[in-house]
Design a protein around this motif. Structure first.
Motif, PDB file in Angstrom:
ATOM      1  N   VAL A  77     -21.611   8.184  -1.292  1.00  0.00           N
ATOM      2  CA  VAL A  77     -22.411   7.314  -1.573  1.00  0.00           C
ATOM      3  C   VAL A  77     -22.694   6.906  -0.526  1.00  0.00           C
ATOM      4  CG1 VAL A  77     -23.831   5.412  -2.168  1.00  0.00           C
ATOM      5  CG2 VAL A  77     -22.755   6.093  -3.555  1.00  0.00           C
ATOM      6  N   PRO A  87     -17.284   5.226  -3.360  1.00  0.00           N
ATOM      7  CA  PRO A  87     -16.689   4.428  -4.426  1.00  0.00           C
ATOM      8  C   PRO A  87     -16.076   4.773  -5.625  1.00  0.00           C
ATOM      9  CG  PRO A  87     -19.391   4.298  -3.577  1.00  0.00           C
ATOM     10  CD  PRO A  87     -18.110   5.654  -3.361  1.00  0.00           C
ATOM     11  N   SER A  90     -19.365   4.293  -9.285  1.00  0.00           N
ATOM     12  CA  SER A  90     -21.201   4.256  -8.433  1.00  0.00           C
ATOM     13  C   SER A  90     -21.701   4.654  -9.971  1.00  0.00           C
ATOM     14  CB  SER A  90     -20.923   5.106  -7.806  1.00  0.00           C
ATOM     15  OG  SER A  90     -21.227   6.222  -7.485  1.00  0.00           O
ATOM     16  N   VAL A  92     -26.040   5.333 -10.850  1.00  0.00           N
ATOM     17  CA  VAL A  92     -26.577   5.196  -9.870  1.00  0.00           C
ATOM     18  C   VAL A  92     -28.260   6.193 -10.719  1.00  0.00           C
ATOM     19  CG1 VAL A  92     -25.761   5.602  -8.017  1.00  0.00           C
ATOM     20  CG2 VAL A  92     -26.456   8.073  -9.344  1.00  0.00           C
ATOM     21  N   VAL A 109     -29.066   3.413  -5.959  1.00  0.00           N
ATOM     22  CA  VAL A 109     -27.678   2.848  -6.538  1.00  0.00           C
ATOM     23  C   VAL A 109     -28.186   1.772  -7.647  1.00  0.00           C
ATOM     24  CG1 VAL A 109     -25.779   1.336  -5.835  1.00  0.00           C
ATOM     25  CG2 VAL A 109     -26.506   3.197  -4.638  1.00  0.00           C
ATOM     26  N   ILE A 112     -22.471  -0.726  -7.851  1.00  0.00           N
ATOM     27  CA  ILE A 112     -21.133  -0.468  -7.331  1.00  0.00           C
ATOM     28  C   ILE A 112     -19.727  -0.865  -7.938  1.00  0.00           C
ATOM     29  CG2 ILE A 112     -19.555   0.361  -5.321  1.00  0.00           C
ATOM     30  CD1 ILE A 112     -21.622   2.614  -5.060  1.00  0.00           C
ATOM     31  N   TYR A 131     -22.262  -3.056   2.007  1.00  0.00           N
ATOM     32  CA  TYR A 131     -22.520  -2.823   0.720  1.00  0.00           C
ATOM     33  C   TYR A 131     -23.737  -3.473   0.960  1.00  0.00           C
ATOM     34  CZ  TYR A 131     -19.481   0.467  -1.821  1.00  0.00           C
ATOM     35  OH  TYR A 131     -18.323   1.144  -1.537  1.00  0.00           O
ATOM     36  N   ILE A 136     -27.204  -2.828  -1.915  1.00  0.00           N
ATOM     37  CA  ILE A 136     -26.916  -3.309  -3.311  1.00  0.00           C
ATOM     38  C   ILE A 136     -27.049  -4.087  -3.403  1.00  0.00           C
ATOM     39  CG2 ILE A 136     -24.709  -2.346  -4.280  1.00  0.00           C
ATOM     40  CD1 ILE A 136     -26.424   0.291  -2.381  1.00  0.00           C
ATOM     41  N   TYR A 139     -22.311  -5.375  -6.958  1.00  0.00           N
ATOM     42  CA  TYR A 139     -20.980  -5.277  -6.437  1.00  0.00           C
ATOM     43  C   TYR A 139     -20.134  -6.162  -6.686  1.00  0.00           C
ATOM     44  CZ  TYR A 139     -17.386  -4.347  -3.387  1.00  0.00           C
ATOM     45  OH  TYR A 139     -16.009  -3.893  -2.780  1.00  0.00           O
TER      46      TYR A 139
END
Length: 191
Positions: A77, A87, A90, A92, A109, A112, A131, A136, A139
């Motif tokens: 990623v 990761p 992921s 996505v 994304v 994750i 991240y 992101i 997570y």
């Protein structure tokens, strides 16, 4: 960038330079590395509990998110010009070109997930920071030792504002899929 411990100047790498190193066979075929915030880091060896949790989680998300998202396991990623981690899981956006021309980026994304057996500190600190900096929004770190899930949300430039830990008997829903209830026990290796 200066290291605060030694005041040495560190040479940070870009994703483009990292790819050129791989193409030039600078890394041995069995070397497992990833680029994080300009630094090439060794990926920690995976134990059987780690492998089991990754396989179970990958299967669970692929089955439950069929036709709603693309689920990848241990694929790159691209977070920014200096970070391209791989990761464990992921989730996505579906890409009509199957990401044939680029690796997923933060805007693509949904979620994750890193699985930790011996890498909890790295995953909850160093990777969480990277991240968060990339924006992101969701997570997760699955701790297979303590059998719990760390959920990081509300990314800022200083790190995530929210960290919630749920126990093995808990359930969780990804931000982008609030109708999807995941039992943590379904992600963990059987005991």
């Amino acid at each position: 960038m200066q290291s605060t411990e030694t005041n040495l100047q560190l040479r940070l790498w870009t994703v483009e330079e990292y790819h050129r190193m791989a193409e030039a066979d600078i890394f041995a075929p069995d070397e497992r590395v990833e680029l994080l915030e300009g630094r090439i880091i060794w990926m920690i060896a995976k134990g059987t509990a780690h492998r089991s949790a990754v396989v179970r989680t990958d299967y669970l998300f692929k089955k439950r998110l069929e036709n709603r998202a693309w689920v990848s396991s241990q694929e790159p990623v691209k977070l920014n010009e200096r970070s391209e981690p791989e990761p464990d899981i992921s989730v996505v956006k579906i890409d009509p070109l199957d990401y044939g021309d680029h690796h997923p980026t933060p805007s693509e994304v949904y979620l994750i997930i890193e699985v930790a057996d011996s890498s909890l500190k790295l995953d909850c600190e160093t990777k969480a920071q990277a991240y968060s900096l990339a924006g992101i929004k969701d997570y997760w770190v699955l701790d297979v030792v303590k059998r719990e899930l760390h959920i990081f949300r509300k990314p800022t430039q200083k790190g995530y504002e929210s960290e919630v830990i749920i126990a093995e008997d808990g359930t969780v829903s990804p931000l982008e899929f609030p109708d999807l209830y995941i039992r943590l026990s379904d992600m963990l290796p059987l005991v």
